[in-house]
Motif scaffolding. Structure first.
Motif, PDB file in Angstrom:
ATOM      1  N   LYS A 135       0.866  -1.056  -0.003  1.00 29.55           N
ATOM      2  CA  LYS A 135       0.025   0.112  -0.050  1.00 29.55           C
ATOM      3  C   LYS A 135       0.855   1.241  -0.068  1.00 29.55           C
ATOM      4  CE  LYS A 135      -4.122  -2.205   0.539  1.00 29.55           C
ATOM      5  NZ  LYS A 135      -5.093  -2.256  -0.407  1.00 29.55           N
ATOM      6  N   ILE A 136       0.300   2.394  -0.513  1.00 26.96           N
ATOM      7  CA  ILE A 136       0.882   3.801  -0.369  1.00 26.96           C
ATOM      8  C   ILE A 136      -0.198   4.612   0.418  1.00 26.96           C
ATOM      9  CG2 ILE A 136       2.108   3.237  -2.661  1.00 26.96           C
ATOM     10  CD1 ILE A 136       0.183   5.373  -3.809  1.00 26.96           C
ATOM     11  N   ALA A 137       0.453   5.862   0.827  1.00 29.56           N
ATOM     12  CA  ALA A 137      -0.297   6.791   1.538  1.00 29.56           C
ATOM     13  C   ALA A 137      -1.549   7.340   0.615  1.00 29.56           C
ATOM     14  CB  ALA A 137       0.577   7.916   2.047  1.00 29.56           C
ATOM     15  N   GLY A 138      -2.592   7.572   1.271  1.00 28.91           N
ATOM     16  CA  GLY A 138      -3.455   8.379   0.572  1.00 28.91           C
ATOM     17  C   GLY A 138      -4.851   7.179   0.077  1.00 28.91           C
ATOM     18  N   PRO A 139      -5.819   7.798  -0.424  1.00 28.61           N
ATOM     19  CA  PRO A 139      -6.815   6.959  -1.058  1.00 28.61           C
ATOM     20  C   PRO A 139      -6.302   6.407  -2.369  1.00 28.61           C
ATOM     21  CG  PRO A 139      -7.810   9.058  -0.365  1.00 28.61           C
ATOM     22  CD  PRO A 139      -6.269   9.075  -0.091  1.00 28.61           C
ATOM     23  N   LYS A 140      -5.597   6.968  -2.927  1.00 29.25           N
ATOM     24  CA  LYS A 140      -4.890   6.151  -4.308  1.00 29.25           C
ATOM     25  C   LYS A 140      -4.262   4.923  -3.853  1.00 29.25           C
ATOM     26  CE  LYS A 140      -2.603   7.373  -8.303  1.00 29.25           C
ATOM     27  NZ  LYS A 140      -1.697   8.550  -8.956  1.00 29.25           N
ATOM     28  N   GLY A 141      -4.029   4.537  -2.561  1.00 29.69           N
ATOM     29  CA  GLY A 141      -3.237   3.442  -2.345  1.00 29.69           C
ATOM     30  C   GLY A 141      -4.183   2.282  -2.150  1.00 29.69           C
ATOM     31  N   ASN A 142      -5.524   2.426  -2.442  1.00 36.16           N
ATOM     32  CA  ASN A 142      -6.441   1.262  -2.450  1.00 36.16           C
ATOM     33  C   ASN A 142      -6.465   0.465  -3.844  1.00 36.16           C
ATOM     34  OD1 ASN A 142      -7.493   1.547   0.305  1.00 36.16           O
ATOM     35  ND2 ASN A 142      -8.704   3.394  -0.503  1.00 36.16           N
ATOM     36  N   SER A 143      -5.887   1.219  -4.706  1.00 30.07           N
ATOM     37  CA  SER A 143      -5.365   0.562  -6.141  1.00 30.07           C
ATOM     38  C   SER A 143      -4.115   0.040  -6.063  1.00 30.07           C
ATOM     39  CB  SER A 143      -5.831   1.463  -7.317  1.00 30.07           C
ATOM     40  OG  SER A 143      -4.966   2.638  -7.171  1.00 30.07           O
ATOM     41  N   ALA A 144      -3.573  -0.698  -7.046  1.00 30.94           N
ATOM     42  CA  ALA A 144      -2.169  -1.135  -6.870  1.00 30.94           C
ATOM     43  C   ALA A 144      -1.316  -0.161  -7.493  1.00 30.94           C
ATOM     44  CB  ALA A 144      -2.240  -2.731  -7.701  1.00 30.94           C
ATOM     45  N   GLU A 194      -1.734  -3.361 -14.958  1.00 30.79           N
ATOM     46  CA  GLU A 194      -0.997  -2.255 -14.979  1.00 30.79           C
ATOM     47  C   GLU A 194      -1.386  -1.682 -13.909  1.00 30.79           C
ATOM     48  OE1 GLU A 194      -2.277   1.392 -17.123  1.00 30.79           O
ATOM     49  OE2 GLU A 194      -3.308  -0.047 -18.581  1.00 30.79           O
ATOM     50  N   LYS A 195      -0.539  -0.542 -13.411  1.00 31.88           N
ATOM     51  CA  LYS A 195      -0.559   0.374 -12.213  1.00 31.88           C
ATOM     52  C   LYS A 195      -1.919   1.099 -12.472  1.00 31.88           C
ATOM     53  CE  LYS A 195       1.729   4.067 -10.173  1.00 31.88           C
ATOM     54  NZ  LYS A 195       2.734   5.249 -10.355  1.00 31.88           N
ATOM     55  N   GLY A 196      -2.446   0.753 -11.098  1.00 27.84           N
ATOM     56  CA  GLY A 196      -3.979   1.535 -10.922  1.00 27.84           C
ATOM     57  C   GLY A 196      -4.918   0.336 -11.001  1.00 27.84           C
ATOM     58  N   CYS A 197      -4.725  -0.903 -11.353  1.00 23.86           N
ATOM     59  CA  CYS A 197      -5.489  -1.936 -11.096  1.00 23.86           C
ATOM     60  C   CYS A 197      -5.853  -2.185  -9.889  1.00 23.86           C
ATOM     61  CB  CYS A 197      -5.260  -3.314 -11.818  1.00 23.86           C
ATOM     62  SG  CYS A 197      -3.747  -4.213 -11.145  1.00 23.86           S
ATOM     63  N   VAL A 198      -6.932  -3.157  -9.493  1.00 21.43           N
ATOM     64  CA  VAL A 198      -7.048  -3.372  -7.990  1.00 21.43           C
ATOM     65  C   VAL A 198      -6.577  -4.827  -7.703  1.00 21.43           C
ATOM     66  CG1 VAL A 198      -8.720  -4.136  -6.204  1.00 21.43           C
ATOM     67  CG2 VAL A 198      -9.043  -1.911  -7.766  1.00 21.43           C
ATOM     68  N   LEU A 199      -5.540  -4.986  -6.900  1.00 25.34           N
ATOM     69  CA  LEU A 199      -4.801  -6.241  -6.870  1.00 25.34           C
ATOM     70  C   LEU A 199      -4.889  -6.749  -5.210  1.00 25.34           C
ATOM     71  CD1 LEU A 199      -1.390  -7.365  -8.133  1.00 25.34           C
ATOM     72  CD2 LEU A 199      -2.234  -8.212  -5.873  1.00 25.34           C
ATOM     73  N   GLU A 200      -5.751  -7.616  -4.734  1.00 24.24           N
ATOM     74  CA  GLU A 200      -6.103  -8.072  -3.539  1.00 24.24           C
ATOM     75  C   GLU A 200      -5.874  -9.325  -3.229  1.00 24.24           C
ATOM     76  OE1 GLU A 200      -9.541  -4.830  -2.884  1.00 24.24           O
ATOM     77  OE2 GLU A 200     -10.121  -6.865  -3.297  1.00 24.24           O
ATOM     78  N   ARG A 201      -5.451  -9.642  -1.920  1.00 19.02           N
ATOM     79  CA  ARG A 201      -5.350 -10.924  -1.266  1.00 19.02           C
ATOM     80  C   ARG A 201      -4.538 -11.880  -1.947  1.00 19.02           C
ATOM     81  NH1 ARG A 201      -9.049 -11.344   3.005  1.00 19.02           N
ATOM     82  NH2 ARG A 201     -10.080  -9.206   3.012  1.00 19.02           N
ATOM     83  N   PRO A 202      -3.092 -11.687  -2.314  1.00 23.06           N
ATOM     84  CA  PRO A 202      -2.415 -12.551  -2.790  1.00 23.06           C
ATOM     85  C   PRO A 202      -2.108 -13.873  -1.738  1.00 23.06           C
ATOM     86  CG  PRO A 202      -1.157 -10.634  -2.016  1.00 23.06           C
ATOM     87  CD  PRO A 202      -2.589 -10.521  -1.961  1.00 23.06           C
ATOM     88  N   LYS A 203      -1.915 -14.980  -2.654  1.00 22.96           N
ATOM     89  CA  LYS A 203      -1.466 -16.235  -1.938  1.00 22.96           C
ATOM     90  C   LYS A 203      -0.855 -16.986  -2.552  1.00 22.96           C
ATOM     91  CE  LYS A 203      -4.799 -15.289   1.468  1.00 22.96           C
ATOM     92  NZ  LYS A 203      -4.815 -13.851   1.062  1.00 22.96           N
ATOM     93  N   ASN A 253      -5.917   5.981   4.549  1.00 21.67           N
ATOM     94  CA  ASN A 253      -4.621   5.958   4.352  1.00 21.67           C
ATOM     95  C   ASN A 253      -4.055   4.568   4.432  1.00 21.67           C
ATOM     96  OD1 ASN A 253      -2.035   7.425   4.102  1.00 21.67           O
ATOM     97  ND2 ASN A 253      -1.819   7.285   6.087  1.00 21.67           N
ATOM     98  N   PRO A 254      -4.164   3.746   3.424  1.00 20.70           N
ATOM     99  CA  PRO A 254      -3.956   2.367   3.399  1.00 20.70           C
ATOM    100  C   PRO A 254      -2.754   2.071   4.004  1.00 20.70           C
ATOM    101  CG  PRO A 254      -5.140   3.090   1.299  1.00 20.70           C
ATOM    102  CD  PRO A 254      -4.621   4.322   2.148  1.00 20.70           C
ATOM    103  N   ILE A 255      -1.675   2.576   3.607  1.00 22.74           N
ATOM    104  CA  ILE A 255      -0.255   2.133   4.347  1.00 22.74           C
ATOM    105  C   ILE A 255      -0.313   1.738   5.917  1.00 22.74           C
ATOM    106  CG2 ILE A 255       0.643   4.483   4.714  1.00 22.74           C
ATOM    107  CD1 ILE A 255       3.275   3.414   3.334  1.00 22.74           C
TER     108      ILE A 255
END
Length: 384
Positions: free
Chosen positions: A59-68, A102-111, A342-344
């Motif tokens: 994650k990164i700081a700010g709402p943008k961090g909810n995307s990859a 690509e940057k900006g997609c949503v990528l969640e819960r990697p296993k 602030n996802p981070i």
């Protein structure tokens, strides 16, 4: 100068020694070997050749961090308390590349799991295509020859395309009269969902796949368990022998139950599944299920959490059940405290999962160590 240099080294070593953790501190900042809070959200873990590997959303700081914006971060550890930063295991593609990841997609819960036949490490994650919100509802796979990566993107799927779930009744394969006009959340609508309302809708393109986990059974068969049908029903789908695709064999779990955040383990020949309800970023009460076969039927049990804040799962949401190497029937409940603004800053809740008979149980602890698993399991409470 030599004496001063030696003093600096000794002080640094002493500081490092003091910083070594010997216990879990749920909800507290968790620094890696560089002193930085772990950046591995929605994580899964792998034990491989004497080391644990932790994989999570960077994650990164700010709402943008909810995307990859970066990708999947990896850490390694020998004791589960202290983690070494291994860098980015899977990096998203550059912005404008046109890649699904690509940057900006949503990528969640990697296993990540290891495939003994191919000798490859296989990473699965929930993928939403850039600019489409959560409409794509796909599950995606990447592979590597090393646990730490780099992982190479393979492809994404809508599982179950052209395949009915196991035990699907013949009469459910055709729409029921008037089902399209049913009002959501009514008893009639729930019945229609149970009888395949969304399964039929997505039969040709494939079923939705959002929050997910991967489970490898004792026989080496692997399964992708994911939220589907607009997050109303969990699906379990068998993976191919190389763990990179689907065999077409799948089934539903708790139809119309509105579950997400699946986490699974196996104990005494039975399968135990922990989930959450669907309340966005806000925490809710966990659910638990048990089955004698991964294909079901699944019996719903009680909220596994107990004590204060049990109704919010201690302000967290499940992500993985981690088997502890060398300890029989020892599993760590891994969960996230989301901070979407602030996802981070998101935190981690790791607690020992115990059992009272078939009922999984969680109890809050400000501090605990792996020695907790050396204590006898609590006895089941028998209702009068």
């Amino acid at each position: 100068m030599k004496k001063n240099s030696l003093l600096v080294v000794l002080l640094a070593l002493a500081s490092t020694a003091q910083a070594q953790r010997t216990a879990f501190l749920p909800g507290q900042p968790w620094p890696d070997n560089k002193g930085t809070h772990l950046n591995a959200h929605g994580a899964g873990a792998l034990y491989d050749q004497g080391r644990y590997y932790l994989f999570g959303e960077h994650k990164i700081a700010g709402p943008k961090g909810n995307s990859a914006q970066v990708g999947v971060h990896c850490y390694s550890s020998k004791d589960l308390y202290n983690w070494q930063d291994e860098g980015i295991a899977f990096a998203v593609a550059p912005e404008g590349s046109g890649s699904e990841v690509e940057k900006g997609c949503v990528l969640e819960r990697p296993k990540v799991v290891f495939n003994k036949k191919t000798r490859q490490y296989v990473m699965w994650f929930h993928l939403e295509l850039k600019g489409q919100g959560y409409a794509a509802a796909r599950t995606a796979v990447a592979v590597s020859n090393k646990p730490t990566g780099p992982y190479k993107y393979v492809r994404s799927y809508r599982p179950g395309a052209g395949q009915w779930p196991l035990g699907y009744k013949e009469e459910w394969k055709q729409p029921a009269p008037g089902e399209a006009s049913l009002k959501w959340w009514t008893p009639e609508w729930r019945t229609a969902v149970t009888q395949g309302l969304f399964v039929r809708r997505d039969f040709t393109p494939g079923q939705m796949a959002r929050d997910m986990t991967i489970f490898v059974d004792d026989d080496g068969k692997a399964y992708n368990i994911h939220s589907s049908e607009e997050n109303l029903t969990l699906h379990v789908a068998e993976l191919t022998d190389d763990y990179q695709g689907f065999t077409g064999k799948w089934n539903t779990i708790a139809p119309a139950g509105h579950n997400e955040a699946p986490a699974i383990c196996k104990r005494g020949g039975k399968y135990y599944l922990l989930t959450s309800g669907c309340t966005g970023w806000a925490p809710n009460a966990a659910r638990s299920f048990v089955a004698s076969s991964i294909w079901g039927p699944w019996q719903q049990l009680d909220n596994p959490a107990t004590g204060p804040d049990a109704d919010s799962t201690y302000h967290s949401q499940s992500t993985y059940l981690l088997p502890v190497a060398g300890k029989k029937d020892a599993f760590i409940f891994m969960a996230d405290r989301w901070t979407p603004k602030n996802p981070i800053d998101g935190g981690y809740i790791w607690l020992p999962l115990r059992f009272e008979g078939d009922q999984p149980r969680l109890r809050w602890a400000d501090r605990w160590a792996l020695s907790a698993f050396d204590q006898p399991q609590p006895k089941a409470v028998v209702a009068p």
